[in-house]
Design a protein around this motif. Structure first.
Motif, PDB file in Angstrom:
ATOM      1  N   TYR A 257       3.415 -32.496   9.022  1.00 53.20           N
ATOM      2  CA  TYR A 257       3.655 -33.280  10.249  1.00 53.20           C
ATOM      3  C   TYR A 257       4.614 -32.524  11.166  1.00 53.20           C
ATOM      4  O   TYR A 257       4.383 -32.412  12.379  1.00 53.20           O
ATOM      5  N   PHE A 258       5.685 -31.976  10.595  1.00 53.78           N
ATOM      6  CA  PHE A 258       6.679 -31.267  11.396  1.00 53.78           C
ATOM      7  C   PHE A 258       6.138 -29.950  11.942  1.00 53.78           C
ATOM      8  O   PHE A 258       6.532 -29.512  13.025  1.00 53.78           O
ATOM      9  N   ILE A 259       5.227 -29.313  11.208  1.00 56.84           N
ATOM     10  CA  ILE A 259       4.601 -28.086  11.722  1.00 56.84           C
ATOM     11  C   ILE A 259       3.747 -28.410  12.942  1.00 56.84           C
ATOM     12  O   ILE A 259       3.803 -27.728  13.968  1.00 56.84           O
ATOM     13  N   ILE A 260       2.945 -29.468  12.833  1.00 54.48           N
ATOM     14  CA  ILE A 260       2.133 -29.907  13.979  1.00 54.48           C
ATOM     15  C   ILE A 260       3.035 -30.262  15.150  1.00 54.48           C
ATOM     16  O   ILE A 260       2.782 -29.889  16.304  1.00 54.48           O
ATOM     17  N   LEU A 261       4.120 -30.991  14.853  1.00 55.31           N
ATOM     18  CA  LEU A 261       5.047 -31.420  15.896  1.00 55.31           C
ATOM     19  C   LEU A 261       5.728 -30.231  16.569  1.00 55.31           C
ATOM     20  O   LEU A 261       5.814 -30.171  17.812  1.00 55.31           O
ATOM     21  N   THR A 262       6.202 -29.278  15.768  1.00 54.20           N
ATOM     22  CA  THR A 262       6.887 -28.105  16.322  1.00 54.20           C
ATOM     23  C   THR A 262       5.976 -27.310  17.240  1.00 54.20           C
ATOM     24  O   THR A 262       6.362 -26.930  18.358  1.00 54.20           O
ATOM     25  N   THR A 263       4.761 -27.043  16.786  1.00 52.61           N
ATOM     26  CA  THR A 263       3.839 -26.245  17.600  1.00 52.61           C
ATOM     27  C   THR A 263       3.342 -27.030  18.816  1.00 52.61           C
ATOM     28  O   THR A 263       3.050 -26.444  19.853  1.00 52.61           O
ATOM     29  N   ALA A 264       3.271 -28.349  18.699  1.00 47.67           N
ATOM     30  CA  ALA A 264       2.879 -29.174  19.842  1.00 47.67           C
ATOM     31  C   ALA A 264       3.930 -29.109  20.951  1.00 47.67           C
ATOM     32  O   ALA A 264       3.600 -28.985  22.141  1.00 47.67           O
ATOM     33  N   LEU A 265       5.205 -29.183  20.551  1.00 48.91           N
ATOM     34  CA  LEU A 265       6.296 -29.221  21.532  1.00 48.91           C
ATOM     35  C   LEU A 265       6.648 -27.848  22.083  1.00 48.91           C
ATOM     36  O   LEU A 265       7.364 -27.761  23.094  1.00 48.91           O
TER      37      LEU A 265
END
Length: 423
Positions: A257-265
């Motif tokens: 979840y945090f990997i998706i979030l980091t790359t999204a932001l």
């Protein structure tokens, strides 16, 4: 501090007492998985965050069933399937697993080599070979009861992806909103990424690995006693398995979840929407989130690769050995389990050969995902059948709630497999 004293402290640390579920969960976030999650965040921004809360109970339920089958019967998953189903069918499924795992290992070590080149400046060809022979040597020459402690400490590497978030601004209200109410267009691109995420999260190699590690832990723990021999111990063990697996899968999914979030932001917000390698994902972070975030992301890829590669190689070796009735244990020496260790060596060295062939490891990873998606469905059906049979599980048959989640996971993976093959 002397090495013996340090070793004693590591063995007595609470982290050393976590079970196979934790290691299995971290192995799920291998470098090729990180590429998939990074692509999801880069391409769709916050609108792919919903996949993690949905996949969590589904993958956890299947892994709980695998762990319980291994611990209750004292045998790995393939051995149980061989006793209940057609050996020919099982052999074909395991052979496909071996091929898919080898391709997956190739993609993982390619990612590790490229990232290591970014960090050290040493050629990725050299670093790839270093990782291959290092992981192979650890599996062959270090007994399981020691090797597994290193794997457990490496699980901390996933915290790197939590730490990255402290280097950037996170609009939490928007994040929470997008997690539960995403804005998605139902098209081929969306389907491809969703299938990729679920195929990466619910993978056959994890099924075999966790069941076999429960057996390994049982033997290392001082005996081969089965749960039906002591009801009180049996209930305690089932509770331990459930806690270990649910928490391990939560840790895994939270990191994804945090990997998706980091790359999204970072990547998506900067207009970078196509990620084809782990090194590209790490390098792209540097100008957007700073050197510290880049370094954390890169080191996380290397550390989880050191877990993922042995799990991929080991799971295939356990499965194939059980199909043919070979002795198989990472606790044994090479001279005791020659065929088992030969399969591990073939898996890892075969992956190294792919690095020097015209085959693109990342493109090959797509076909690995297709094979895994197809193989996962019949394997999950077999797992559910085994877990519900009193002839296999005795009084420890799986409760209806876990079985329902397992069948739901099977339905989701069936849809994913159809989409992979025909979309």
């Amino acid at each position: 501090m002397k090495i013996s004293a340090l070793w004693a402290r590591l063995r007595n640390h609470p982290l050393a007492r976590v079970g196979p579920g934790f290691v299995t969960g971290v192995a799920d976030d291998d470098p090729s998985g990180i590429v998939t999650y990074s692509q999801a965040g880069a391409q769709f921004g916050l609108n792919m965050l919903w996949t993690m809360p949905l996949s969590y109970p589904l993958m956890a339920a299947i892994q709980v069933l695998c762990a319980q089958i291994g611990r209750v019967t004292g045998r790995g998953l393939a051995a149980n399937m061989k006793a209940s189903f057609s050996p020919a069918i099982l052999f074909m499924l395991v052979l496909l697993l071996l091929i898919a795992n080898m391709i997956n290992i190739a993609a993982d070590i390619a990612a590790m080599g490229e990232v290591a080149q970014l960090v050290t400046g040493i050629s990725w060809h050299i670093m790839t070979a270093v990782f291959v022979f290092s992981t192979l040597a650890l599996q062959i020459f270090v007994p399981y009861h020691r090797y597994v402690y290193f794997l457990k400490w490496l699980t901390l590497s996933l915290l790197a992806y939590v730490a990255v978030l402290f280097t950037i601004h996170v609009p939490w209200a928007e994040v929470i909103w997008s997690t539960f109410l995403p804005k998605l267009k139902l098209n081929a691109d969306t389907a491809a990424v969703v299938v990729g995420v679920f195929g990466t999260t619910i993978s056959p190699y994890l099924f075999f690995w966790q069941a076999s590690q429960e057996v390994e832990d049982m033997k290392v723990g001082g005996g081969s006693g089965l749960l039906y021999e002591d009801a009180a111990v049996g209930r305690a063990e089932i509770r331990r398995i459930q806690w270990d697996t649910w928490s391990g899968m939560f840790y895994s999914n939270a990191a994804a979840y945090f990997i998706i979030l980091t790359t999204a932001l970072t990547l998506n917000a900067a207009g970078i929407k196509d990620i084809t390698s782990a090194a590209q994902a790490a390098e792209a972070l540097r100008p957007l989130a700073g050197d510290f975030a880049y370094l954390l992301f890169a080191l996380g890829i290397l550390a989880v690769g050191l877990i993922g590669v042995p799990v991929l190689a080991g799971s295939a070796a356990y499965a194939l050995s059980e199909v043919f009735g070979w002795r198989a244990s990472l606790e044994d020496k090479v001279t005791q389990d020659k065929k088992f260790y030969f399969i591990i060596a073939v898996s890892v060295l075969g992956a190294l050969v792919i690095q020097y062939s015209p085959i693109n490891p990342m493109k090959a990873l797509f076909w690995s995902a297709v094979i895994n998606g197809v193989v996962a469905v019949p394997l999950m059906v077999a797992i559910l059948v085994l877990a519900s049979r009193t002839s296999v599980m005795g009084s420890f048959v799986a409760p209806k709630g876990i079985l329902m989640l397992g069948w739901l996971a099977t339905a989701v993976m069936s849809i994913a497999a159809v989409l992979m093959l025909f979309a």
